[in-house]
Design an enzyme around this catalytic site. Sequence first.
Site, PDB file in Angstrom:
ATOM      1  N   SER A   1     -55.385   7.483  77.509  1.00 23.09           N
ATOM      2  CA  SER A   1     -56.057   6.205  77.258  1.00 23.09           C
ATOM      3  C   SER A   1     -55.628   5.151  78.269  1.00 23.09           C
ATOM      4  O   SER A   1     -54.551   5.247  78.874  1.00 23.09           O
ATOM      5  CB  SER A   1     -55.745   5.702  75.843  1.00 23.09           C
ATOM      6  OG  SER A   1     -56.243   6.595  74.880  1.00 23.09           O
TER       7      SER A   1
ATOM      8  N   GLN B   1     -62.144   7.990  67.138  1.00 21.81           N
ATOM      9  CA  GLN B   1     -63.358   8.377  67.851  1.00 21.81           C
ATOM     10  C   GLN B   1     -63.454   9.892  68.022  1.00 21.81           C
ATOM     11  O   GLN B   1     -64.539  10.477  67.897  1.00 21.81           O
ATOM     12  CB  GLN B   1     -63.415   7.661  69.202  1.00 21.81           C
ATOM     13  CG  GLN B   1     -63.630   6.161  69.065  1.00 21.81           C
ATOM     14  CD  GLN B   1     -63.289   5.384  70.328  1.00 21.81           C
ATOM     15  OE1 GLN B   1     -62.506   5.840  71.159  1.00 21.81           O
ATOM     16  NE2 GLN B   1     -63.850   4.192  70.480  1.00 21.81           N
TER      17      GLN B   1
ATOM     18  N   CYS C   1     -65.766   3.156  75.371  1.00 15.69           N
ATOM     19  CA  CYS C   1     -65.823   2.148  76.434  1.00 15.69           C
ATOM     20  C   CYS C   1     -65.076   2.599  77.685  1.00 15.69           C
ATOM     21  O   CYS C   1     -65.324   2.086  78.784  1.00 15.69           O
ATOM     22  CB  CYS C   1     -65.253   0.823  75.941  1.00 15.69           C
ATOM     23  SG  CYS C   1     -63.537   0.909  75.421  1.00 15.69           S
TER      24      CYS C   1
ATOM     25  N   GLY D   1     -54.561   3.691  69.032  1.00 14.43           N
ATOM     26  CA  GLY D   1     -55.016   4.512  67.918  1.00 14.43           C
ATOM     27  C   GLY D   1     -56.519   4.638  67.777  1.00 14.43           C
ATOM     28  O   GLY D   1     -56.986   5.516  67.050  1.00 14.43           O
ATOM     29  N   GLN D   2     -57.280   3.810  68.452  1.00 15.96           N
ATOM     30  CA  GLN D   2     -58.730   3.836  68.257  1.00 15.96           C
ATOM     31  C   GLN D   2     -59.354   5.135  68.753  1.00 15.96           C
ATOM     32  O   GLN D   2     -60.301   5.645  68.162  1.00 15.96           O
ATOM     33  CB  GLN D   2     -59.374   2.650  68.983  1.00 15.96           C
ATOM     34  CG  GLN D   2     -60.845   2.459  68.636  1.00 15.96           C
ATOM     35  CD  GLN D   2     -61.438   1.234  69.297  1.00 15.96           C
ATOM     36  OE1 GLN D   2     -60.768   0.568  70.085  1.00 15.96           O
ATOM     37  NE2 GLN D   2     -62.684   0.935  68.987  1.00 15.96           N
TER      38      GLN D   2
ATOM     39  N   GLY E   1     -70.360 -10.744  68.820  1.00 18.95           N
ATOM     40  CA  GLY E   1     -70.307  -9.399  68.251  1.00 18.95           C
ATOM     41  C   GLY E   1     -69.447  -9.393  66.999  1.00 18.95           C
ATOM     42  O   GLY E   1     -68.543 -10.234  66.849  1.00 18.95           O
TER      43      GLY E   1
ATOM     44  N   GLY F   1     -68.467  -6.068  65.442  1.00 21.83           N
ATOM     45  CA  GLY F   1     -68.203  -4.658  65.169  1.00 21.83           C
ATOM     46  C   GLY F   1     -66.717  -4.343  65.083  1.00 21.83           C
ATOM     47  O   GLY F   1     -65.876  -5.219  64.843  1.00 21.83           O
TER      48      GLY F   1
END
Length: 593
Positions: A252, A263, A193, A258-259, A338, A340
Amino acid sequence: SPARRPRERERERDPAPLPLPREKMMHRASSCPFLLAVLAVAALCATLNALVDHTQRARPYLAASYGLKQLSPSSRLQLTRPAGMTRSLPSCLRGLNSAERRRSRSRVAELQGNMELLMHTAQNQVPVFQATPKCPVTGIPLPGNVHVVGLSHNTADVSVREKLAIPEAEWKAQAARLNEMPGIDEAGILSTCNRFEVYYVSHDTDNANEQLLRFLESKSGLSSNDLMPNLFFHDGYEAIKHLLSVSSGLDSLVVGEGQILSQVKNCAAHGQDQEGSFGKVLGKLFNIAVATGKRVRTETGISKGAVSVSSAAAQLSEMKVEGDLGIKFEDARIAIVGAGEMTRLLVTHLASTRAKQPLHIINRGRERMEKLNDMFPDVDMSLHTLDEMWDQIKEADIVFTSTFSKDPLLDKANLEANPRDKKLMLVDISVPVNVGYDAKDVEGVTAYHVDDLKEVVEKNKEKRMAAVREAEVMIENEIKEFEGWKQSLRCIPAIKMLREKGEVIRQKELQNAEKILSGLSQKEKDTVDRVTKGIINKLLHGPMAHLRDPEEVSDRVEYKLETVQKMFQLTDLEAHILLGDGKKKKKKKKQAA
């Protein structure tokens, strides 16, 4: 004229005169400057013709590789005479018979057709791709340089990023498409994103970047003039540092989140798959990036107090709700569109706050919603399908959106078509956006997108600056390790040749002493074998360690390779090994026969 025609017919019946000896022809030419000039032009045409013939043979390859419109062999350059100009026979052809004239004219036409192909090729600017460079000492292909081209929240707005966003399911296929482009040896795509980045390995940076720019133009629908201000280009050290900073969370939007590490790990898994587009270089680099990301979060405090994009969105709504809606956060009815990964993280954060329950989850299918509900047994959820979306939005105070839809779900038109009697806050954490930019023009509606989260992020960034400095030191050390490994790829053949030469010498000396050793027992022979191996290994340890040591300048690597090669005469050994392999294969074939 009619009077000359009989003489021309007689000349055509006569046999062609024998060619003059070279000395007489040059003597005659020296007495006639015009003839000498014609001979010089003829020699130049012969040289050009050789080049043109080579180009003709490459005609199908040029057309197939670069998309040129292939010219037929019969194509010729059409020449027109200006009005009023009469056709006359050139003076250099007047002494020739008609057959010789026809041959001369056909040769001229052939040269014109060949020159047409060369002019057509030049006008279309056919790219010339550099051949893979080889080590001047060992002759093996050198590893290409690492590059990254992309955009992120630091360089481009979400309105541009959404045009390049690629779902994870398509990463591998799009990377394979890039890998087929001339000049690109390895490729990988990371699309989230907050960023879209293409990592690739190439020896020809300019041509590879040109190919990538065309890919980005076709993917986004934007011109190069619109794309270029938003893109960044890194190569070599800067590209490696960028990837390690990304995996460590330093680049980031939310520092330390941490995402992004998961990825990057997924990108590595796609690239190293059996059908992936990674090779040795990107495979090693992404493994180091994942390991560095884990180490930074374990050994520094960068992840303490860090928040994900989802939790930052929840914090933003908590900060803004009273000013925008005039109600307290714990009294606001919350709906989430959503189900997800982003929604899972959002629910995790909302569960730790004073958010009003139940949380109303809206999704296309029920399977993901039920799975999400099972993950949070302590959180009260109400599950709804898309046909109930507007009923839930009408009752909600805060609506979070996080879906993979390529088109906005909520915009000015459908919000006005579904009026409500109270204010509404929309928080969109999707790329491409799920909430249209014109939604905030609707009376009583406040809309926030990913780029609006920076206010929350800045509060946590200062707390983690010391951890960022520690992480940067770790990244520098990992870059040196990677560069050392990359240099060692050039030295592997020399190290292998050193070991093989040592073994060849050892075996030869053992064969020379075979009569003396024949009286030894098997145990004693094994001891001799072990001792001689140890001697060879210890003698070669110093040169091999010297070859493995990384150098800051690439010329030093070549100097070391050349020194070791000359000192141990490794060139002769390579031929000896090849001959030995051939003999072994022949013996095997005879035995099989």
